[in-house]
Design a protein around this motif. Structure first.
Motif, PDB file in Angstrom:
ATOM      1  N   ASN A 111       0.834  -1.195   0.000  1.00  0.00           N
ATOM      2  CA  ASN A 111       0.000   0.000   0.000  1.00  0.00           C
ATOM      3  C   ASN A 111       0.877   1.257   0.000  1.00  0.00           C
ATOM      4  O   ASN A 111       0.943   1.996  -0.985  1.00  0.00           O
ATOM      5  CB  ASN A 111      -0.931  -0.049   1.214  1.00  0.00           C
ATOM      6  CG  ASN A 111      -1.898   1.098   1.272  1.00  0.00           C
ATOM      7  OD1 ASN A 111      -1.855   2.012   0.466  1.00  0.00           O
ATOM      8  ND2 ASN A 111      -2.777   1.073   2.252  1.00  0.00           N
ATOM      9  N   VAL A 112       1.560   1.501   1.106  1.00  0.00           N
ATOM     10  CA  VAL A 112       2.507   2.617   1.210  1.00  0.00           C
ATOM     11  C   VAL A 112       3.903   2.003   1.120  1.00  0.00           C
ATOM     12  O   VAL A 112       4.372   1.390   2.064  1.00  0.00           O
ATOM     13  CB  VAL A 112       2.328   3.380   2.539  1.00  0.00           C
ATOM     14  CG1 VAL A 112       3.330   4.524   2.628  1.00  0.00           C
ATOM     15  CG2 VAL A 112       0.909   3.909   2.659  1.00  0.00           C
ATOM     16  N   HIS A 113       4.534   2.150  -0.006  1.00  0.00           N
ATOM     17  CA  HIS A 113       5.737   1.372  -0.286  1.00  0.00           C
ATOM     18  C   HIS A 113       6.924   1.778   0.587  1.00  0.00           C
ATOM     19  O   HIS A 113       7.114   2.961   0.905  1.00  0.00           O
ATOM     20  CB  HIS A 113       6.111   1.508  -1.765  1.00  0.00           C
ATOM     21  CG  HIS A 113       5.035   1.035  -2.683  1.00  0.00           C
ATOM     22  ND1 HIS A 113       4.852   1.516  -3.949  1.00  0.00           N
ATOM     23  CD2 HIS A 113       4.038   0.110  -2.484  1.00  0.00           C
ATOM     24  CE1 HIS A 113       3.810   0.922  -4.517  1.00  0.00           C
ATOM     25  NE2 HIS A 113       3.303   0.072  -3.644  1.00  0.00           N
ATOM     26  N   TYR A 114       7.728   0.770   0.930  1.00  0.00           N
ATOM     27  CA  TYR A 114       8.963   0.969   1.694  1.00  0.00           C
ATOM     28  C   TYR A 114       9.895   1.958   0.981  1.00  0.00           C
ATOM     29  O   TYR A 114      10.713   2.623   1.627  1.00  0.00           O
ATOM     30  CB  TYR A 114       9.652  -0.386   1.880  1.00  0.00           C
ATOM     31  CG  TYR A 114      10.952  -0.331   2.635  1.00  0.00           C
ATOM     32  CD1 TYR A 114      10.971  -0.093   4.007  1.00  0.00           C
ATOM     33  CD2 TYR A 114      12.168  -0.531   1.983  1.00  0.00           C
ATOM     34  CE1 TYR A 114      12.163  -0.056   4.711  1.00  0.00           C
ATOM     35  CE2 TYR A 114      13.364  -0.493   2.678  1.00  0.00           C
ATOM     36  CZ  TYR A 114      13.359  -0.252   4.036  1.00  0.00           C
ATOM     37  OH  TYR A 114      14.540  -0.202   4.733  1.00  0.00           O
ATOM     38  N   GLN A 115       9.733   2.077  -0.295  1.00  0.00           N
ATOM     39  CA  GLN A 115      10.471   3.049  -1.105  1.00  0.00           C
ATOM     40  C   GLN A 115      10.450   4.436  -0.473  1.00  0.00           C
ATOM     41  O   GLN A 115      11.464   5.147  -0.456  1.00  0.00           O
ATOM     42  CB  GLN A 115       9.814   3.102  -2.495  1.00  0.00           C
ATOM     43  CG  GLN A 115      10.260   4.218  -3.411  1.00  0.00           C
ATOM     44  CD  GLN A 115       9.337   4.315  -4.623  1.00  0.00           C
ATOM     45  OE1 GLN A 115       8.114   4.150  -4.509  1.00  0.00           O
ATOM     46  NE2 GLN A 115       9.916   4.543  -5.779  1.00  0.00           N
TER      47      GLN A 115
END
Length: 744
Positions: free
Chosen positions: A687-691
């Motif tokens: 969902n909210v990327h570790y990127q």
């Protein structure tokens, strides 16, 4: 062996002290009690299904049997015995179930596996209540691979999705027919891609017509959607990329169209909805009779909703309703009183001649009745208040949740469907707090849930005419007794007015044994975006109770832009200003609260998850003079890397207003960090990327800003997978808080 009298005295005193310490410890919570034991487990009602128009309901009991409860007499009977659910000598556990229209068959879902957020893929069995036969559907397919099986109205077939294609299975012959053949991970039939599920609540993507002669279904073209790769570094000596179709903000959406399969010919016709498949979204579709579909279309900017009717017999498509906003149009309005995951269907009234639609065009959220033939609409809920959510229908009334006088609470109301009736409150005054309802189709009886900061969840069957309790279903007496054995904090509601004149609701959890002459550390818990609220009259979690026992104030506040019941201007003021006005409101409100003499301005922390993680970052970077410590979990650090549907709804398109995205992103202000910052993120967050965490870390490093980071390998947005994860996470947060914002 004999002890001298002095030593015996010492031993006696030690025993008293040890007993006293033990007694004190028993009334204090530990992280292990909260996250590894069932000591404080709460009861919850198993999912029910109304039958016979509400005269009875069916629920799962003991995991593998169905019980029928009469709504009036409360007589219980076995609807489907657990002994009937066996396959290869093994009991089948019921994860969910549905009934055929005539009530003669039960469809059982089991052995499920996860697709994005929920377990929507699994095995299906059909149990015939008359013949007592049990049959598995799709036996020729691999286990746990069917989705959204449902009966035809004539009870002769079941349709389901397998590997992005639609199939039907005939009960009598056992024949399985494939209805679509082009399904892949790029062309998706009968279900949806990641973005449609996450942002429009769409999972189940097909529907039988009421006469079983057609199936209407969505086809999603995700062939041009970019692939984002997550990395699994732990399950092998070689890393494994995990591909994810994910449209980033500014990227072209997936294409969407609706097909109509004729059951006689098994051929598909595509409904010619104008406007372009990738320039518009199709977030809603439903049958209103055997020869009419109701289709919802929304432009990419999500500020215009168009509703169409389509008649299969004549192939006539007709525009019947258009709704526009200068900001955005909501479909399923986010609210704490809403049940489950919405399918965006519009409630039908007047024998299917009209539907109900909530809009905000007059400054408040109201229910309107729209005539399908003419498009004429009637205001059903006049007045200067917001409808929180739709509740249900009786023969002449519409039920809805609202709270005109207190935005932190929710109550059931009713009014006449003709739009001429008087508003009446259904929930009695005794149930102060937040109330939700599952109302039977006949509108006469309901499942009523109640909770507040002082009352854990209770559930009862009620007769709605006088809101009389027919039967208590969940009392949570054991949980109440466990809470009563603890030291628990006082919880109070107040309002805070900022220096800019914005008045916000605040829920304040006081430290246990509060002494007004002392100074206490403060932990602000934040969210602050258009999808959720935190300052609500709901039961307080055990983690907050534990922190209050340790000596912390915990404060929740809802800023402008959150979905509170304060009018459209309050909610829509955040348009193109996510990360700007919400952070400004929170920071200025914190300054006002910290003027209280018992709050220590030198010991102030803030934490939040997801949008609250983003808010935490913004507050740490923009108000370093207020917050000394921040704990940011699963945050969007840069709005340009989140998904297109959510971010464009509230911020517009970056091609048109890039400066707003930059201004609202925490990463823009990372150079201002002065305090202690803990960044927490799951590397498997789809969902909210570790990127985003790594981008933020790079920016902090560039400015020589020191911080601490905790990645959780392969964990998703909820960071709960794997043994010991929740205990580890909350131990981390607690230790960080106590080290950097200590209790004196």
């Amino acid at each position: 062996m004999r002890y001298p009298i002095q030593i015996l005295s010492i031993i006696f005193l030690f025993s008293i002290v040890r007993s006293s310490v033990f007694a004190q410890q028993k009334d204090l919570l530990t992280l292990e009690q909260i996250y590894t034991s069932n000591e404080f487990r709460q009861e919850r009602l198993q999912p029910i299904q109304w039958i016979e128009n509400g005269a009875a309901y069916v629920t799962v009991e003991n995991g593998n049997e169905l019980a029928r409860w009469d709504s009036k007499s409360l007589e219980k009977s076995i609807f489907m015995p657990g002994s009937a659910l066996q396959s290869n000598g093994q009991h089948i556990q019921i994860e969910s179930f549905s009934l055929s229209d005539d009530g003669s068959k039960v469809l059982i879902f089991t052995n499920s596996s996860r697709v994005w957020r929920s377990n929507t893929k699994g095995d299906y069995y059909v149990y015939d209540l008359e013949s007592k036969n049990l049959k598995q559907l799709g036996k020729g397919f691999q286990p746990s691979s069917l989705m959204f099986a449902k009966f035809s109205a004539d009870n002769s077939k079941v349709a389901y999705v397998h590997k992005f294609n639609l199939y039907i299975e005939d009960f009598e012959t056992g024949t399985v027919s494939q209805l679509t053949t082009d399904g892949t991970d790029k062309i998706i039939n009968g279900t949806f891609d990641w973005a449609y599920e996450e942002e429009f609540g769409k999972r189940d993507g097909f529907a039988w017509s009421p006469d079983a002669e057609h199936i209407a279904f969505w086809q999603i073209d995700a062939s041009k959607i970019g692939t984002f790769y997550m990395i699994n570094n732990t399950d092998s000596v070689y890393s494994k990329p995990i591909p994810l179709q994910y449209p980033k903000v500014g990227d072209e959406p997936a294409g969407a169209k609706i097909g109509l399969i004729d059951m006689a010919s098994q051929k598909t016709k595509w409904i010619p909805i104008p406007g372009g498949e990738k320039e518009n979204y199709l977030p809603g579709m439903q049958w209103i009779n055997e020869d009419m579909l109701l289709i919802q279309q929304m432009n990419r900017q999500q500020n215009e909703l168009t509703i169409w009717t389509y008649k299969p017999s004549s192939e006539v498509l007709k525009k019947i309703y258009v709704e526009t906003e200068e900001t955005w149009v909501d479909l399923a309005y986010p609210d704490l009183s809403r049940y489950g995951w919405s399918d965006n269907s519009l409630p039908l009234v007047d024998d299917g001649k009209a539907f109900l639609r909530m809009t905000e065009n007059d400054g408040w959220r109201h229910i309107y009745k729209v005539e399908i033939a003419t498009g004429n609409n009637t205001l059903i809920t006049p007045g200067e208040f917001d409808v929180a959510s739709f509740g249900g229908l009786s023969e002449k009334e519409v039920f809805f949740i609202a709270s005109p006088d207190n935005a932190t609470q929710r109550y059931l109301y009713a009014t006449d469907l003709a739009g001429k009736g008087k508003l009446r409150r259904v929930t009695p005054e005794a149930f102060e707090g937040v109330n939700t309802y599952d109302i039977a189709p006949n509108g006469q009886i309901a499942i009523h849930n109640h909770q507040s900061t002082t009352e854990p969840l209770t559930t009862r069957l009620v007769s709605l005419q006088k809101h009389e309790t027919v039967k208590m279903l969940v009392e949570n007496e054991a949980y109440k007794a466990k809470l009563a054995s603890l030291k628990t904090p006082d919880i109070k509601f107040t309002t805070v007015t900022t220096s800019e004149g914005v008045t916000m609701d605040a829920r304040v959890i006081y430290p246990v044994d509060f002494d007004e002459s002392k100074k206490y550390p403060v932990l602000f818990h934040v969210y602050g975006e258009p999808w959720s609220t935190v300052a609500t009259d709901t039961q307080v979690g055990l983690y907050n109770i534990m922190l209050a026992q340790k000596g912390y104030f915990i404060i929740d506040m809802d800023n402008r832009g959150t979905p509170t019941l304060k009018g459209s201007d309050w909610r829509k003021s955040i348009y193109r200003k996510v990360g700007v006005i919400n952070a400004q409101d929170q920071g200025l409100a914190a300054k006002e609260l910290l003027k209280l003499p018992y709050l220590d301005e030198s010991r102030v922390a803030v934490w939040g998850w997801s949008g609250g993680g983003s808010m935490t970052l913004n507050l740490m970077f923009k108000f370093p003079e207020v917050y000394q410590t921040g704990m940011s979990v699963a945050a969007v650090s840069n709005q340009l890397i989140y998904d297109n549907i959510y971010q464009e709804r509230y911020m517009g398109l970056p091609q048109e207003n890039m400066e707003d995205f930059v201004r609202g992103s925490p990463i823009t202000y990372a150079k201002n960090l002065e305090g202690n910052l803990l960044i927490v993120h799951g590397t498997g967050d789809d969902n909210v990327h570790y990127q985003g965490a790594e981008m933020l870390m790079n920016e902090l490093i560039r400015h020589n800003k020191q911080f601490q980071m905790m990645p959780y390998p392969n964990r998703s947005h909820g960071i709960y997978e794997g043994a010991g994860t929740s205990l580890h996470l909350y131990t981390l947060l607690t230790n960080y808080l106590m080290n950097h914002t200590p209790v004196n």
